[in-house]
Design a protein around this motif. Sequence first.
Motif, PDB file in Angstrom:
ATOM      1  N   ILE A   1      55.997  -1.384  23.203  1.00 28.80           N
ATOM      2  CA  ILE A   1      54.559  -1.448  23.486  1.00 28.80           C
ATOM      3  C   ILE A   1      54.205  -0.575  24.694  1.00 28.80           C
ATOM      4  CG2 ILE A   1      52.699  -2.994  24.245  1.00 28.80           C
ATOM      5  CD1 ILE A   1      53.414  -3.295  21.271  1.00 28.80           C
ATOM      6  N   ALA A   2      55.050  -0.605  25.714  1.00 27.31           N
ATOM      7  CA  ALA A   2      54.785   0.214  26.902  1.00 27.31           C
ATOM      8  C   ALA A   2      54.822   1.696  26.552  1.00 27.31           C
ATOM      9  CB  ALA A   2      55.817  -0.106  27.989  1.00 27.31           C
ATOM     10  N   GLN A   3      55.797   2.095  25.723  1.00 32.98           N
ATOM     11  CA  GLN A   3      55.885   3.508  25.314  1.00 32.98           C
ATOM     12  C   GLN A   3      54.692   3.897  24.453  1.00 32.98           C
ATOM     13  OE1 GLN A   3      60.022   2.991  23.802  1.00 32.98           O
ATOM     14  NE2 GLN A   3      60.356   5.003  24.692  1.00 32.98           N
ATOM     15  N   ALA A   4      54.293   2.993  23.563  1.00 31.23           N
ATOM     16  CA  ALA A   4      53.153   3.275  22.691  1.00 31.23           C
ATOM     17  C   ALA A   4      51.869   3.413  23.503  1.00 31.23           C
ATOM     18  CB  ALA A   4      53.006   2.166  21.644  1.00 31.23           C
ATOM     19  N   ALA A   5      51.699   2.545  24.478  1.00 27.64           N
ATOM     20  CA  ALA A   5      50.495   2.608  25.315  1.00 27.64           C
ATOM     21  C   ALA A   5      50.472   3.911  26.106  1.00 27.64           C
ATOM     22  CB  ALA A   5      50.457   1.401  26.247  1.00 27.64           C
ATOM     23  N   ALA A   6      51.627   4.306  26.622  1.00 23.67           N
ATOM     24  CA  ALA A   6      51.703   5.551  27.396  1.00 23.67           C
ATOM     25  C   ALA A   6      51.392   6.752  26.512  1.00 23.67           C
ATOM     26  CB  ALA A   6      53.092   5.684  28.029  1.00 23.67           C
ATOM     27  N   LEU A   7      51.943   6.750  25.293  1.00 23.31           N
ATOM     28  CA  LEU A   7      51.692   7.867  24.378  1.00 23.31           C
ATOM     29  C   LEU A   7      50.214   7.954  24.014  1.00 23.31           C
ATOM     30  CD1 LEU A   7      54.719   7.701  21.935  1.00 23.31           C
ATOM     31  CD2 LEU A   7      53.971   9.732  23.187  1.00 23.31           C
ATOM     32  N   SER A   8      49.592   6.815  23.746  1.00 20.05           N
ATOM     33  CA  SER A   8      48.193   6.866  23.331  1.00 20.05           C
ATOM     34  C   SER A   8      47.297   7.279  24.498  1.00 20.05           C
ATOM     35  CB  SER A   8      47.744   5.539  22.707  1.00 20.05           C
ATOM     36  OG  SER A   8      47.715   4.522  23.655  1.00 20.05           O
ATOM     37  N   ARG A   9      47.695   6.944  25.720  1.00 24.81           N
ATOM     38  CA  ARG A   9      46.927   7.412  26.894  1.00 24.81           C
ATOM     39  C   ARG A   9      47.105   8.915  27.082  1.00 24.81           C
ATOM     40  NH1 ARG A   9      48.621   2.647  29.509  1.00 24.81           N
ATOM     41  NH2 ARG A   9      50.418   3.753  30.344  1.00 24.81           N
ATOM     42  N   ARG A  10      48.324   9.386  26.849  1.00 23.92           N
ATOM     43  CA  ARG A  10      48.655  10.782  27.118  1.00 23.92           C
ATOM     44  C   ARG A  10      48.048  11.717  26.072  1.00 23.92           C
ATOM     45  NH1 ARG A  10      54.631  11.237  26.668  1.00 23.92           N
ATOM     46  NH2 ARG A  10      54.500   9.443  28.051  1.00 23.92           N
ATOM     47  N   HIS A  11      47.873  11.201  24.839  1.00 22.83           N
ATOM     48  CA  HIS A  11      47.451  12.069  23.736  1.00 22.83           C
ATOM     49  C   HIS A  11      46.103  11.636  23.180  1.00 22.83           C
ATOM     50  CE1 HIS A  11      51.280  14.059  23.728  1.00 22.83           C
ATOM     51  NE2 HIS A  11      51.921  12.929  23.527  1.00 22.83           N
ATOM     52  N   PRO A  12      45.040  12.259  23.611  1.00 24.28           N
ATOM     53  CA  PRO A  12      43.732  11.911  23.056  1.00 24.28           C
ATOM     54  C   PRO A  12      43.612  12.281  21.578  1.00 24.28           C
ATOM     55  CG  PRO A  12      43.543  13.694  24.681  1.00 24.28           C
ATOM     56  CD  PRO A  12      44.955  13.232  24.706  1.00 24.28           C
ATOM     57  N   ASP A  13      44.373  13.282  21.129  1.00 25.29           N
ATOM     58  CA  ASP A  13      44.346  13.629  19.702  1.00 25.29           C
ATOM     59  C   ASP A  13      45.280  12.671  18.963  1.00 25.29           C
ATOM     60  OD1 ASP A  13      44.752  14.642  17.155  1.00 25.29           O
ATOM     61  OD2 ASP A  13      44.598  16.729  17.832  1.00 25.29           O
ATOM     62  N   PRO A  14      44.727  11.863  18.028  1.00 27.98           N
ATOM     63  CA  PRO A  14      45.582  10.882  17.356  1.00 27.98           C
ATOM     64  C   PRO A  14      46.750  11.500  16.593  1.00 27.98           C
ATOM     65  CG  PRO A  14      43.362  10.919  16.401  1.00 27.98           C
ATOM     66  CD  PRO A  14      43.325  11.776  17.624  1.00 27.98           C
ATOM     67  N   ALA A  15      46.604  12.755  16.157  1.00 34.88           N
ATOM     68  CA  ALA A  15      47.722  13.394  15.440  1.00 34.88           C
ATOM     69  C   ALA A  15      48.915  13.586  16.373  1.00 34.88           C
ATOM     70  CB  ALA A  15      47.276  14.725  14.841  1.00 34.88           C
ATOM     71  N   ASP A  16      48.661  13.893  17.636  1.00 39.32           N
ATOM     72  CA  ASP A  16      49.748  14.001  18.610  1.00 39.32           C
ATOM     73  C   ASP A  16      50.340  12.628  18.902  1.00 39.32           C
ATOM     74  OD1 ASP A  16      49.564  16.768  18.974  1.00 39.32           O
ATOM     75  OD2 ASP A  16      47.930  16.527  20.418  1.00 39.32           O
ATOM     76  N   CYS A  17      49.467  11.644  18.928  1.00 42.81           N
ATOM     77  CA  CYS A  17      49.914  10.282  19.236  1.00 42.81           C
ATOM     78  C   CYS A  17      50.903   9.785  18.180  1.00 42.81           C
ATOM     79  CB  CYS A  17      48.678   9.392  19.316  1.00 42.81           C
ATOM     80  SG  CYS A  17      49.020   7.745  19.871  1.00 42.81           S
ATOM     81  N   VAL A  18      50.562   9.917  16.903  1.00 41.48           N
ATOM     82  CA  VAL A  18      51.470   9.411  15.852  1.00 41.48           C
ATOM     83  C   VAL A  18      52.747  10.247  15.765  1.00 41.48           C
ATOM     84  CG1 VAL A  18      49.619   8.328  14.520  1.00 41.48           C
ATOM     85  CG2 VAL A  18      50.357  10.653  13.926  1.00 41.48           C
ATOM     86  N   LEU A  19      52.645  11.515  16.161  1.00 39.01           N
ATOM     87  CA  LEU A  19      53.852  12.353  16.198  1.00 39.01           C
ATOM     88  C   LEU A  19      54.885  11.768  17.161  1.00 39.01           C
ATOM     89  CD1 LEU A  19      54.532  15.114  14.850  1.00 39.01           C
ATOM     90  CD2 LEU A  19      53.750  16.212  16.957  1.00 39.01           C
ATOM     91  N   GLY A  20      54.408  11.279  18.280  1.00 36.08           N
ATOM     92  CA  GLY A  20      55.308  10.657  19.244  1.00 36.08           C
ATOM     93  C   GLY A  20      55.739   9.259  18.846  1.00 36.08           C
ATOM     94  N   LEU A  21      54.859   8.550  18.150  1.00 36.29           N
ATOM     95  CA  LEU A  21      55.134   7.148  17.830  1.00 36.29           C
ATOM     96  C   LEU A  21      56.059   6.958  16.633  1.00 36.29           C
ATOM     97  CD1 LEU A  21      51.595   5.663  18.417  1.00 36.29           C
ATOM     98  CD2 LEU A  21      53.702   4.939  19.539  1.00 36.29           C
ATOM     99  N   ALA A  22      56.048   7.894  15.697  1.00 33.92           N
ATOM    100  CA  ALA A  22      56.832   7.703  14.468  1.00 33.92           C
ATOM    101  C   ALA A  22      58.319   7.477  14.760  1.00 33.92           C
ATOM    102  CB  ALA A  22      56.615   8.873  13.508  1.00 33.92           C
ATOM    103  N   PRO A  23      58.947   8.303  15.611  1.00 32.28           N
ATOM    104  CA  PRO A  23      60.371   8.042  15.882  1.00 32.28           C
ATOM    105  C   PRO A  23      60.599   6.727  16.620  1.00 32.28           C
ATOM    106  CG  PRO A  23      59.599   9.977  17.116  1.00 32.28           C
ATOM    107  CD  PRO A  23      58.496   9.584  16.190  1.00 32.28           C
ATOM    108  N   LEU A  24      59.626   6.303  17.416  1.00 32.64           N
ATOM    109  CA  LEU A  24      59.774   5.005  18.100  1.00 32.64           C
ATOM    110  C   LEU A  24      59.714   3.862  17.095  1.00 32.64           C
ATOM    111  CD1 LEU A  24      57.498   5.497  21.251  1.00 32.64           C
ATOM    112  CD2 LEU A  24      59.967   5.864  21.030  1.00 32.64           C
ATOM    113  N   MET A  25      58.861   4.013  16.091  1.00 33.74           N
ATOM    114  CA  MET A  25      58.789   2.992  15.041  1.00 33.74           C
ATOM    115  C   MET A  25      60.099   2.934  14.271  1.00 33.74           C
ATOM    116  SD  MET A  25      57.202   0.609  13.404  1.00 33.74           S
ATOM    117  CE  MET A  25      55.423   0.586  13.653  1.00 33.74           C
ATOM    118  N   LEU A  26      60.687   4.090  14.014  1.00 31.96           N
ATOM    119  CA  LEU A  26      61.977   4.123  13.303  1.00 31.96           C
ATOM    120  C   LEU A  26      63.043   3.352  14.091  1.00 31.96           C
ATOM    121  CD1 LEU A  26      63.559   5.224  10.881  1.00 31.96           C
ATOM    122  CD2 LEU A  26      63.966   7.310  12.204  1.00 31.96           C
ATOM    123  N   GLU A  27      63.060   3.551  15.397  1.00 27.30           N
ATOM    124  CA  GLU A  27      64.010   2.799  16.227  1.00 27.30           C
ATOM    125  C   GLU A  27      63.701   1.311  16.217  1.00 27.30           C
ATOM    126  OE1 GLU A  27      64.207   4.168  20.248  1.00 27.30           O
ATOM    127  OE2 GLU A  27      64.571   6.241  19.663  1.00 27.30           O
TER     128      GLU A  27
END
Length: 189
Positions: free
Chosen positions: A10-36
Motif C-alpha cells: 500500500i505504501a509503494q502504491a500510494a507513492a507511485l500514484s503520487r509520483r505519477h499523475p498520468d495513470p498509464a505511468d502509475c499502472v506501469l509501476g504497479l503491475a509488477p508490485l501486484m505480481l509480487e
Amino acid sequence: MTSPTLTAFIAQAAALSRRHPDPADCVLGLAPLMLELIDQVDSFLEPQHYRSDPNHYARNLVHDAPDGGLSLYTLVWLPGQWTPAHDHGSWGVVGVVEAVLEERSYVRLSADRGADTGIELVRGGVILLGRRAVTSFVPNPDHIHVTGVPVERPRAVSLHLYGRMMNSFNTYDVAAGTRRRVALAHNES
Ligand SMILES: [Fe+2]
C-alpha cells in the motif's frame, strides 16, 4: 490486523500514484508490485476475504486508504457469476489469485462527451486470466468490459487495486446504447 507485506504494498502504491499523475505511468509501476503481491496473499488474506455470495460475485474490502486515494478488494466469482458491462472511472490493477477470470472487452466507437445515451459499443476480444496474471486499465477513454467465470469453470478469486474508493461506476446497456451510474458503499458488495 494488517500484515507487513500489505502495508509495504500500500505504501509503494500510494507513492507511485503520487509520483505519477498520468495513470498509464502509475499502472506501469504497479503491475509488477501486484505480481509480487499475488505470491504473498497467504500473509494477509483472511477467510472473510474469500467470502462468496450465491446471488452475485462478492466484493470484499481488504484496504481503503484514509485519504480515499486507493482501495484494494478481493472479488470472489462463483461459476456463472458475471458483472454487467461496466467502466471504472479510475485506473486499476487486477491480479488473479485463484483459477481463471474471464474478461470480455468492449470497444467504444462513439466519442464520450458525457452523455448517457447514444453510446456505441462493439464486442472486443476475450482474455483468460489465469493465476498470477496481472492486468490493468486506465480511464479516459474508460475501459469497458464484462468479467466473470463461466458455469463450467471453478470459483475464481482476484485482487483489485483502484485509484479511488470504488463507490460508484457506470453500467452499460450495450443494445440500447445507454449507461447509468450505480452507487454503492465502497465497503459493500
Ligand atoms: Fe472491471
